[in-house]
Scaffold this motif. Sequence first.
Motif, PDB file in Angstrom:
ATOM      1  N   ASP A 111       0.789  -1.227  -0.072  1.00  0.00           N
ATOM      2  CA  ASP A 111      -0.012  -0.237  -0.019  1.00  0.00           C
ATOM      3  C   ASP A 111       0.935   1.153   0.089  1.00  0.00           C
ATOM      4  N   MET A 117       1.540   8.699  -0.180  1.00  0.00           N
ATOM      5  CA  MET A 117       1.716   8.596   1.272  1.00  0.00           C
ATOM      6  C   MET A 117       2.856   9.625   1.919  1.00  0.00           C
ATOM      7  N   ASP A 258       5.367   8.127   6.989  1.00  0.00           N
ATOM      8  CA  ASP A 258       4.950   7.602   8.563  1.00  0.00           C
ATOM      9  C   ASP A 258       5.985   6.814   8.651  1.00  0.00           C
ATOM     10  N   ARG A 292      -1.826  14.158  10.494  1.00  0.00           N
ATOM     11  CA  ARG A 292      -2.689  12.955  10.894  1.00  0.00           C
ATOM     12  C   ARG A 292      -3.520  12.410   9.947  1.00  0.00           C
ATOM     13  N   TYR A 293      -3.971  13.046   9.016  1.00  0.00           N
ATOM     14  CA  TYR A 293      -4.584  12.262   7.829  1.00  0.00           C
ATOM     15  C   TYR A 293      -3.877  11.410   7.122  1.00  0.00           C
ATOM     16  N   ARG A 294      -2.681  11.894   6.735  1.00  0.00           N
ATOM     17  CA  ARG A 294      -1.527  11.065   6.038  1.00  0.00           C
ATOM     18  C   ARG A 294      -1.448   9.622   6.802  1.00  0.00           C
ATOM     19  N   ARG A 295      -1.106   9.954   8.098  1.00  0.00           N
ATOM     20  CA  ARG A 295      -0.842   8.724   8.973  1.00  0.00           C
ATOM     21  C   ARG A 295      -1.845   7.843   9.307  1.00  0.00           C
ATOM     22  N   GLY A 296      -2.982   8.206   9.131  1.00  0.00           N
ATOM     23  CA  GLY A 296      -4.251   7.334   9.387  1.00  0.00           C
ATOM     24  C   GLY A 296      -4.682   7.694  10.701  1.00  0.00           C
ATOM     25  N   LYS A 299      -8.242  12.978  13.769  1.00  0.00           N
ATOM     26  CA  LYS A 299      -7.691  14.499  13.671  1.00  0.00           C
ATOM     27  C   LYS A 299      -7.897  15.037  14.940  1.00  0.00           C
ATOM     28  N   GLN A 316      -6.193  15.753  -2.793  1.00  0.00           N
ATOM     29  CA  GLN A 316      -5.138  15.456  -2.351  1.00  0.00           C
ATOM     30  C   GLN A 316      -3.855  16.152  -2.853  1.00  0.00           C
TER      31      GLN A 316
END
Length: 321
Positions: A111, A117, A258, A292-296, A299, A316
């Motif tokens: 992924d 990412m 990440d 935080r969004y990129r790291r899953g 928020k 994106q």
Amino acid sequence: MPLFESLDDTQHLTGRLALGVEYDGSAYCGWQRLKHAPSVQAEVERALGKVAGEPVTVHCSGRTDSGVHATRQIVHFDAPVGRSEKAWVFGGNANLPRDIALRWVAPVADDFHARFMAVARRYRYVILNQPSRPVLERANATWCRDPLDAPAMHRAAQALVGEHDFSSFRAAGCQSKSAWRHLHFIEVHRHGPLVVIDVQANAFLHHMIRNIVGALVDVGRSERGENYIENLLELKDRTLASVTAPGCGLHFVDSIYDERFVLPREPLGPNLLAFLGEWTGERELPDCPWVRYRRGLPKAAESETSEGLAEIGRHQPSDQE
């Protein structure tokens, strides 16, 4: 990652692989593959295809423009066949021109995506500030013959830190749907005749850094006051800003992911700045909605802004410098 590490020649790497790519962008019309002009992407794909014996398509962490360099461009590709670490790197370099090199290869999760990412991108802009024109540095630094006040440039640049509408610093042909970006930090330091502008953000608009540098040089020359950058930010009008700085001084030095994606660590480039001693991934990232969004991660309510949430919802953002 040590500077000197033997490449494995026994285990065949298959699946999704990440590559670190370094290039001098002087002879290329940017990273992205083009039908009518030379590109770095086309050369890398051709070289990897020679190693694999089959066509290979690579995806980059951030597109660089014509004449812009990179010391840590991160790309990924799905290997059509198994080849050793040594074969991918040495074989790729044997088929690349002298102004492009593969630095390392590493297996990554299925992924992993070099562009989508990425949590942050980092650039360094190098100005050679001296009366006489450069010779040895002419291809990788921008020459400014007028004295520059680096501390004034640094103070003025701090207005850019945070989440803003960077319309005053985007190219007329920028294709991004939004001018909002989160700039993590920007620093201006003098090291002898070198003035270095070090900047990191979640992503950049087309020509954003070079337009920022052009405005900062006007501040450094005392042609503009230190409030000039803040005023431009508020005006949101590119036509009122300074000229675009040349591409030769700009270096893409890091793309950050990440921690679950373990990529080789290496000194930040370009090598003429090795005395700064900083390695990739050493700085803390801001706790903001985009990171935080990129790291899953959920928020953090206290760090959310209406603009930040809108930015996440709209599209994106991608690096287009």
